[in-house]
Scaffold this active site. Sequence first.
Site, mmCIF file in Angstrom:
data_model
loop_
_atom_site.group_PDB
_atom_site.id
_atom_site.type_symbol
_atom_site.label_atom_id
_atom_site.label_comp_id
_atom_site.label_asym_id
_atom_site.label_seq_id
_atom_site.Cartn_x
_atom_site.Cartn_y
_atom_site.Cartn_z
ATOM 1 N N HIS A 56 34.422 31.816 38.474
ATOM 2 C CA HIS A 56 33.929 33.182 38.685
ATOM 3 C C HIS A 56 35.064 34.150 38.364
ATOM 4 C CE1 HIS A 56 31.947 36.610 40.026
ATOM 5 N NE2 HIS A 56 31.709 36.329 41.290
ATOM 6 N N PHE B 258 26.212 40.228 40.979
ATOM 7 C CA PHE B 258 26.113 40.676 42.371
ATOM 8 C C PHE B 258 27.501 40.657 42.998
ATOM 9 C CE2 PHE B 258 22.339 37.889 41.466
ATOM 10 C CZ PHE B 258 21.544 38.931 41.000
ATOM 11 N N HIS C 149 23.922 35.316 37.669
ATOM 12 C CA HIS C 149 25.212 35.514 38.321
ATOM 13 C C HIS C 149 25.697 34.163 38.859
ATOM 14 C CE1 HIS C 149 28.387 37.510 40.467
ATOM 15 N NE2 HIS C 149 27.982 37.041 41.627
ATOM 16 N N PHE D 188 30.191 41.553 46.637
ATOM 17 C CA PHE D 188 30.408 41.894 48.047
ATOM 18 C C PHE D 188 30.024 43.361 48.254
ATOM 19 C CE2 PHE D 188 33.985 38.698 49.333
ATOM 20 C CZ PHE D 188 33.017 37.741 49.619
ATOM 21 N N CYS E 113 32.633 41.856 42.125
ATOM 22 C CA CYS E 113 32.117 40.984 41.060
ATOM 23 C C CYS E 113 31.097 41.673 40.151
ATOM 24 C CB CYS E 113 31.525 39.727 41.671
ATOM 25 S SG CYS E 113 32.673 38.995 42.844
ATOM 26 N N LYS F 202 29.418 29.891 34.943
ATOM 27 C CA LYS F 202 30.558 29.762 35.864
ATOM 28 C C LYS F 202 31.013 28.310 36.048
ATOM 29 C CE LYS F 202 29.992 34.176 38.144
ATOM 30 N NZ LYS F 202 28.808 34.765 37.471
#
Lengths: 84, 410
Positions: B335, B392, B301, B394, B163, B330
């Site tokens: 997203h 941000f 984010h 994973f 992301c 979002k």
Amino acid sequence: MNEQEIMDITNRVFEESFEIEKERLKPEAHIFTDLGLDSLDVVDLVAALQKSFGVNIRSEEKIRNIRTLQDIYEFISSIKKEGQ
Amino acid sequence: MKRVVITGAGVISPLGTGVDSLMEGISSGKSAVRYMEEWAGYCGMNSHVAAPAELKDEKKIPRQNRRSMGRMSMFAAQAAEQALADSEINVSQIQPERMGCIIGSTTGSAISISKAFEIMLFQKDLSLMPSSLFFQCMSHSATMNVAQYLGLTGYVMATSAACASSLQAIGTGYEIIGSGRQDVLLCGGAEELHPSVTGSFDVVFATSVKYNQTPQKTPRPFDKDRDGLVCGEGSGIVVLEEYEHALRRNAKIYAEITGYNTCGSGSHISQSEDKSIVQCMRETLKSAQITHEEIDYINAHATGTIQGDKEEAVAIGRVFGSGTPVSCLKGHIGHTLGASGAIELIASLRMMEEGIIYPTFNLDEIAPDCEGVNHVLKPVKKEINTILKNCFAFGGINASLVCRKPGKPE
């Protein structure tokens, strides 16, 4: 399968897989210089012909000599005859 | 370090094709989230909502370019083409070795990867593998397809950081042009919807599952009733250009990039944490050589997850206090993962240009654990000179970018 059927099925492959207009599909059309195919397209052409005609031509040496649509018609015709 | 400006933007988003469609949807309070009927057949999938984008006019891309493009690469090609047109750059007039692209995504085309696995695992017949399928699956599929399509021959790179991919792409482009190695870079990201993509979040309980029957009520960033993220798709591309280069051709300048940082949390693979987000934002401010008071707007984010939103709100509160307006997009478009940084940055640049901050859609009641920052709940008219964008991902990856309104040439 007669000659006309081979031509029709082959031409349909060019229309559907390579988005080439029917009017450009003349027997003397060179598949690279006139129809714009390249080496990657040939891989997909072989797969599409195999599927459309129910033949296995991937390892056929004669495939390397194909230049025009007429060459394909004749090649498929010979393969079909051999299989009879 | 050379100065780097943004001189073009292009978007394919769940709210439509082009930046205008995106902004029209945002300003009129639209949600692009819908129920995904086609996902009903997947066992164990709890979230059945997503924000799809429409792929149209793809046949305008020549077949021999299109054959190696999965859905996301077509989005990227169209967004890149828009961005290039917007910048009024003619590729043939740029020194060929000085113009390229950096476009990121989480993976290659998820649809094409799934197709390849079907052939390998079920049909077990390699003769069925289309010649270009692998080119659609590669991690740098979007960037190499855009480069081939537009004839770009300078740097061609992909950032793959889930992301944070597109914000890293823009940040990397900023550093490369800043270092003097390139003059123009098309930077951004692309992503496409697939059950395996939503599924990757679903298995770790990060998706929204309570709103399958009321899809437009989710995601709900920072809201007390938020329950997870909703995947979207599309592409956002910006044209980054060396400042003097842009001035010489009298280009329209949307913004100057003045600060960037990316960092890892080193703490957890799937859960973001406030400490490293604080570090990322502080380092970004430091690289921009400004204090937190100089940021007029933060585009968060904020995906709508229970854990992530809280960590970001706490981090923003720690760095900025409760004065700087914060919102995220979002709620409107879901997203868009690897594309989100670029799409949301482009929308934020438009907000800066128009002097208006749009609120966080679906934020009806601020969650107690997300309090302490200045959440924007209705459109706010404000002179915006400097913005900060967060992303941000994973893997504990953080990225932040600072842009400021173009001033008069010095």
